[in-house]
Design an enzyme around this catalytic site. Structure first.
Site, short mmCIF file in Angstrom:
data_model
loop_
_atom_site.label_atom_id
_atom_site.label_comp_id
_atom_site.label_asym_id
_atom_site.label_seq_id
_atom_site.Cartn_x
_atom_site.Cartn_y
_atom_site.Cartn_z
N HIS A 16 0.83 -1.20 0.00
CA HIS A 16 0.00 0.00 0.00
C HIS A 16 0.87 1.26 0.00
O HIS A 16 1.56 1.54 0.96
CB HIS A 16 -0.90 -0.03 1.25
CG HIS A 16 -1.86 1.09 1.36
ND1 HIS A 16 -1.83 1.99 2.41
CD2 HIS A 16 -2.89 1.46 0.57
CE1 HIS A 16 -2.82 2.85 2.27
NE2 HIS A 16 -3.47 2.56 1.16
N HIS A 58 -1.05 10.75 -2.35
CA HIS A 58 -2.36 10.35 -1.84
C HIS A 58 -3.27 11.54 -1.56
O HIS A 58 -4.43 11.56 -1.96
CB HIS A 58 -2.20 9.53 -0.56
CG HIS A 58 -3.53 9.17 0.07
ND1 HIS A 58 -4.13 9.97 1.02
CD2 HIS A 58 -4.36 8.12 -0.14
CE1 HIS A 58 -5.29 9.42 1.37
NE2 HIS A 58 -5.45 8.31 0.68
#
Length: 255
Positions: A16, A58
């Site tokens: 991730h 992100h």
């Protein structure tokens, strides 16, 4: 010869934002280490800069993961590249840069590892760009023959629908929020878009639900499990892949 990551034994170790538990997330060092640790997949996030570059980050802003501030979509990429994206994690990562997608993809495309590209909200907002982000993604994937090792995902289901309009080959992962969408709604969309997977939170998930989704022909990928206890729980659910910030930890549980 590159192997097909979609055919690897399950559950897949999905790094991730790279090896983000140990390295600054969504940076080249994080991605390199995830590959060296033999993760099956790398997940990253993308958004547009003001000049239409596809930025790997992100958040909508630089504030949390760099030494600079400001909304990514309002900044040109040359300014974003000046930010230090490593020191917030540890001083030994000082000087890490925010990469663009092509830098990461060019590094990974010859490696035996899959890539999950998550299209963030800022990537599909109305900004004055010449080519929609979905078109850029499909053009690159097609040109480099990378459909066999690429999964596109998004919480913006309209973005996934646009990708499907552009390509019947693209594999789609329908991201499901913890509160905003139910897996049943996502399942219906999955049939309409011929999706590959439902990507959902492990919170409240049980074996019965996982099995129901899989029996309908979709893979189940869960986020984001990090502790040994959480990872064991995810493995026990029988899911097809687990997003984790600690790919080394998960790999050790599978060997």
């Amino acid at each position: 010869m590159n192997s097909d990551p979609f055919l690897l034994p399950k559950p897949w170790v999905i790094a991730h934002r790279g090896d983000s538990g140990e390295y600054p997330e969504n940076t080249m060092s994080s991605f390199r280490n995830a590959w060296e640790l033999k993760a099956d997949w790398i997940e990253l996030d993308i958004i547009h800069s003001s000049d239409g570059k596809i930025v790997v980050i992100h958040d909508d802003t630089l504030d949390r993961t760099t030494d600079q501030k400001g909304e990514v979509k309002l900044l040109p990429f040359n300014m974003i590249r000046k930010a230090d994206a490593g020191s917030w994690k540890h001083q030994r990562f000082k000087g890490e840069k925010v990469p663009d997608l092509w830098e990461v993809w060019d590094y990974l495309k010859s490696k035996n590892i899959g890539l999950n590209v998550e299209i963030k909200s800022g990537a599909y907002e109305e900004i004055p760009i010449e080519t929609p982000i979905e078109q850029e993604l499909i053009d690159y994937t097609k040109k480099n023959s990378l459909f066999y090792k690429t999964l596109f995902s998004s919480f913006c289901w309209d973005s996934l629908a646009r990708i499907r309009e552009l390509s019947v080959e693209a594999k789609l992962g329908i991201l499901i929020g913890e509160e905003t969408s139910s897996w049943m709604e996502a399942l219906e969309l999955g049939f309409r878009l011929n999706a590959f997977s439902l990507n959902l939170s492990a919170k409240g998930l049980d074996k019965e639900t996982v099995s129901k989704i899989q029996k309908e022909g979709f893979k189940v990928l869960v986020y984001t499990l990090n502790t040994e206890e959480e990872l064991k729980f995810g493995i026990d659910l029988g899911v097809d892949g687990i997003f984790t910030n600690y790919p080394k930890r998960m790999r050790s549980l599978l060997t």
